[in-house]
Design a protein around this motif. Structure first.
Motif, PDB file in Angstrom:
ATOM      1  N   ASP A  41      -5.672  -2.164  -5.235  1.00  0.00           N
ATOM      2  CA  ASP A  41      -4.856  -2.164  -4.088  1.00  0.00           C
ATOM      3  C   ASP A  41      -5.574  -2.976  -3.490  1.00  0.00           C
ATOM      4  O   ASP A  41      -6.583  -2.858  -2.646  1.00  0.00           O
ATOM      5  CB  ASP A  41      -4.647  -1.050  -3.027  1.00  0.00           C
ATOM      6  CG  ASP A  41      -3.761  -1.595  -2.161  1.00  0.00           C
ATOM      7  OD1 ASP A  41      -3.517  -3.032  -1.281  1.00  0.00           O
ATOM      8  OD2 ASP A  41      -3.125  -0.685  -1.242  1.00  0.00           O
ATOM      9  N   GLU A  42      -5.773  -4.488  -3.486  1.00  0.00           N
ATOM     10  CA  GLU A  42      -6.818  -5.401  -2.918  1.00  0.00           C
ATOM     11  C   GLU A  42      -7.909  -5.126  -3.282  1.00  0.00           C
ATOM     12  O   GLU A  42      -8.940  -5.289  -2.532  1.00  0.00           O
ATOM     13  CB  GLU A  42      -6.346  -5.609  -1.128  1.00  0.00           C
ATOM     14  CG  GLU A  42      -4.986  -6.213  -1.013  1.00  0.00           C
ATOM     15  CD  GLU A  42      -4.631  -6.526   0.428  1.00  0.00           C
ATOM     16  OE1 GLU A  42      -5.775  -7.051   1.101  1.00  0.00           O
ATOM     17  OE2 GLU A  42      -3.912  -6.253   0.746  1.00  0.00           O
ATOM     18  N   SER A  52       0.997  -1.583  -0.221  1.00  0.00           N
ATOM     19  CA  SER A  52      -0.231   0.007  -0.171  1.00  0.00           C
ATOM     20  C   SER A  52       0.616   1.517  -0.229  1.00  0.00           C
ATOM     21  O   SER A  52       0.413   2.447  -0.851  1.00  0.00           O
ATOM     22  CB  SER A  52      -0.624  -0.098   1.332  1.00  0.00           C
ATOM     23  OG  SER A  52      -1.598  -1.757   1.137  1.00  0.00           O
ATOM     24  N   GLN A  88      -7.493   0.449  -0.921  1.00  0.00           N
ATOM     25  CA  GLN A  88      -7.150  -0.956  -0.404  1.00  0.00           C
ATOM     26  C   GLN A  88      -8.624  -0.474   0.696  1.00  0.00           C
ATOM     27  O   GLN A  88      -9.341  -1.254   1.027  1.00  0.00           O
ATOM     28  CB  GLN A  88      -5.754  -1.131   0.438  1.00  0.00           C
ATOM     29  CG  GLN A  88      -6.459  -2.486   1.438  1.00  0.00           C
ATOM     30  CD  GLN A  88      -5.191  -2.853   2.260  1.00  0.00           C
ATOM     31  OE1 GLN A  88      -4.401  -2.410   2.198  1.00  0.00           O
ATOM     32  NE2 GLN A  88      -4.909  -4.301   2.326  1.00  0.00           N
TER      33      GLN A  88
HETATM   34 MG   LIG Z   1      -1.750  -2.373   2.088  1.00  0.00          MG
END
Ligand SMILES: [Mg+2]
Ligand SMILES: Nc1ncnc2c1ncn2[C@@H]1O[C@H](COP(=O)(O)OP(=O)(O)OP(=O)(O)O)[C@@H](O)[C@H]1O
Lengths: 251, 438
Positions: free
Chosen positions: A172-173, A43, A87
């Protein structure tokens, strides 16, 4: 010319070095996946690319389209075509999603010398994109991310991405928190944005999303460094072996 | 202006003020003067004035505007339009040529106080003293001593006036500092309904002091919507004291938008005297430079089943100071009272400051009362999120500020006014955004 070229990037947060020399090149048309243990700096890398305050670059450089990316403000990066799907998308009470999307789209369009869309044109566009991602129009009337479920937030990120049509996408995810069906829809939405001019950096813990969004390259980030790179088969290997081997390598 | 200076002036000027020599009014003025003499200008030693310092008033030699000549129209600032009836007062002198009070339906009085006093104004002898703010209020006493002109509204039983009544107060001081003490009275008899829009605009290189008192009496089931916009000159002192009294099931919805002024104190005393009265008073304060804006609200629940809601949002830039004091008193008789107050402030710069405290005094046992207060800064994460979507910092800040005040603005039930207020507030925020970016 590479779409994104990261060279020996070092970055600190609150005085602590998190990124310790990252090298990564994304060519137009490529999809790269980054995997790695919790806390390895994934991140952080995404925030450095998006230009968040407090993420201080202490060494190295990042070129986007040959330009010094780090010299740009976050909004300038967005207008230049960089998009970070967070995220943890941020809740903004009091600002309806619809207003937010329209303000963002018009800001980005203005940045690329296009006319702003009027209310009707915008509505048509956003409806079509929302439908494709299985997003209920009711959600667009609510305040940005406020009270959204985890999955709704992630879908919202992809909707923004689909509207803004960026050239470099950092996810991000985006797959975390999605149920199996939603994952398929969302991955499909992202896959639809894949094109010869665009590049993607997909941060994930699971190879599942990579089955829909097949990467050209897979990297392992551990302890703030890329400790291994390979093709898509690396993701399958990681799924079997975990990160134990890389943790030692990073230390 | 010191207390003795006010007193010295009294005998010479009062015969020339509204109501002339009427006995009851002279006695009322004298009573006001003696109370003011006893109380003096408010001092910060008094609890109610802890955060607001009016001592600067003592050092300015204000001329009484009521006996000054008229200000020519071309010297006036732009007067906002809201449609409906309109009464314009310039330095508290009624200006019929700028006003619009024609075609009043039966049962409706909308007029200027001096005019009413000159005609059939005897009903005022009952009402003016009856609704007045607390005895101990020095500036209301000063207003009573020197009261000039103002708005009088009286709606007979059951009369519902659709057109809004627009009270415009223009302050303008050109050569020397001026003071004026407007006195407004709004009486809605049982079941009557009205909307009052009150705007204060001003200009002046020198300071003026607007010290107004507004008395509102709502009969059983009467309904008043009252929207106030304070956009006084940057040098102005604006002190406004509202006394509101509500009978059974009366409803009051108030909103105050502060955009201007140098030192501002907006004080509201609401007494919910009848059963089931409902009052909401919400506000937005936008202040920068060295402005000081104080909202002080006191709600007294004296009868069962009442409901009160206060929501005040304050955005402060540069070295501005904001104050919110909310006091709710629930009498022993006022069972089933439902009272809530909330104050939120956003500080845009380290030099800005917000003060105040909520006060609940509850003597009944079956009540629902609550309060909240929060002071914060713009949310960095939200700012970054917006910017990461291409919205520049300035616009992003504005989006967040508008969202912050929006919560209060959306409580304005009259859509046309709500939209106007939002535009005015948006414009003000635009200018406040300057110089605050980091
Ligand atoms: Mg992360
Ligand atoms: N403000 C901060 N001060 C100090 N350390 C921080 C700060 N923010 C993040 N870190 C640290 O930086 C490291 C990298 O965090 P980052 O969020 O980039 O990890 P990640 O790889 O995305 O992890 P995850 O898989 O859990 O999302 C972590 O050890 C984290 O604790």
């Amino acid at each position: 010319m590479a779409l994104l070229k990261i060279e020996n990037l070092h970055a600190t947060v609150d005085g602590q070095e998190i990124l310790k020399g990252i090298d990564l090149v994304i060519e137009p048309g490529e999809v790269h996946a980054i995997m790695g243990p919790n806390g390895s700096g994934k991140s952080t890398l995404s925030y450095v690319l998006a230009g968040r305050d407090g993420y201080e670059v202490t060494g190295g450089q990042v070129l986007y389209d040959g330009q010094d990316l780090l010299a740009l403000k976050p909004e300038e990066r967005a207008r230049a075509g960089i998009f970070l799907a967070f995220q943890y998308p941020v809740e903004i009470p009091g600002v309806t999603t619809m207003t937010f999307l329209r303000t963002a789209l018009n800001a980005v369009r203005k940045g690329s010398g296009l006319d702003e869309l009027d209310a009707m044109q915008f509505l048509k566009l956003v409806r079509a994109k929302a439908r494709a991602l299985g997003i209920d129009e009711e959600m667009l009337k609510r305040a940005v991310n406020t009270g959204f479920s985890g999955g709704e937030k992630k879908r919202g990120e992809v909707l923004q991405m689909a509207l803004l049509e960026p050239r470099l996408m950092v996810l991000d995810e985006t797959d975390s928190g999605l149920d199996i069906d939603a994952l398929k829809v969302v991955a499909g939405g992202v896959e639809a944005l894949r094109s010869p001019e665009r590049g993607m950096l997909v941060i994930t813990h699971y190879q599942r999303i990579l089955q829909y969004l097949v990467p050209d390259h897979v990297h392992v980030l551990s302890g703030g460094r890329i400790v291994r790179s390979g093709g898509r088969e690396l993701a399958d290997e990681l799924e079997r072996t975990g990160y134990a081997a890389f943790r030692e390598q990073a230390a | 202006m010191t207390v003795p200076a006010f007193i010295e002036r009294f005998d010479a000027v009062t015969p020339r003020l509204a109501g002339g020599g009427a006995d009851w009014l002279r006695r009322m003025r004298e009573d006001g003067l003696s109370r003011f003499t006893r109380l003096g200008l408010p001092s910060r030693k008094a609890e109610a004035w802890k955060y607001t310092d009016l001592s600067a008033l003592g050092g300015i030699d204000f001329a009484l505007a009521a006996i000054e000549p008229d200000v020519a129209p071309h010297h006036l600032p732009e007067i906002p339009e809201f449609g409906g009836l309109r009464l314009v007062f310039v330095n508290d002198r009624f200006r019929p040529e700028l006003s619009e009070v024609e075609r009043l339906p039966p049962g409706v009085v909308v007029a200027d106080l001096a005019g009413v006093l000159a005609g059939e104004g005897d009903f005022l002898a009952d009402w003016l003293p009856r609704l007045a703010p607390p005895e101990s209020h020095a500036l209301a006493a000063l207003n009573t001593a020197f009261l000039g002109d103002g708005l009088v509204v009286r709606l007979s039983r059951g009369v519902r006036l659709d057109r809004p009544i627009h009270l415009v107060s223009v302050g303008t001081a050109r050569e020397r500092p001026l003071a004026f003490h407007p006195r407004h009275l709004v009486l809605l008899e049982d079941g009557a309904a009205a909307t009052l829009v009150e705007t204060h605009v001003g200009q002046g290189d020198v300071s003026y002091f607007s010290n107004g008192v507004l008395e509102i009496g709502l009969g059983a089931g009467a309904e008043l919507r009252h929207y106030k916009i304070q956009d006084e000159a940057p040098t102005a002192f604006h002190v406004a004291t509202t006394a509101l009294r509500m009978d059974d099931h009366a409803r009051y919805e108030g909103f105050i938008l502060h955009l201007g002024g140098r030192t501002v104190r907006n004080e509201v005393h609401a007494v919910i005297a009848g059963r089931g009265g409902e009052m909401a008073l919400n506000g937005v304060t936008l202040a920068d430079a060295e402005r000081h804006v104080d909202n002080t609200v006191c709600v007294e629940h004296l009868a069962p089943g009442g409901r009160s809601r206060l929501l005040f949002k304050t955005v402060l830039g540069e070295r501005a100071r904001g104050v919110f004091q909310g006091r709710v008193l629930v009498d022993r008789a006022a069972q089933k009272t439902d009272a809530y107050q909330l104050s939120g402030a956003l500080l845009l710069s380290p030099g800005a400051e917000m003060d105040g405290k909520p006060e609940l005094e509850i003597y009944a046992d079956d009540v629902k009362c609550g309060h909240g207060a929060a002071v914060g800064e713009l949310d960095d994460q939200a700012l970054f999120y917006l910017r990461s979507r291409g919205i520049d910092e300035r616009a992003a800040r504005r989006v967040l500020m508008e969202a912050f005040i929006g919560e209060a603005l959306e409580r304005v039930s009259l859509e046309s006014v709500r939209e106007r207020l939002a535009i005015m507030a948006g414009r003000r925020l635009e200018s406040m955004g300057e110089g605050e970016e980091r």
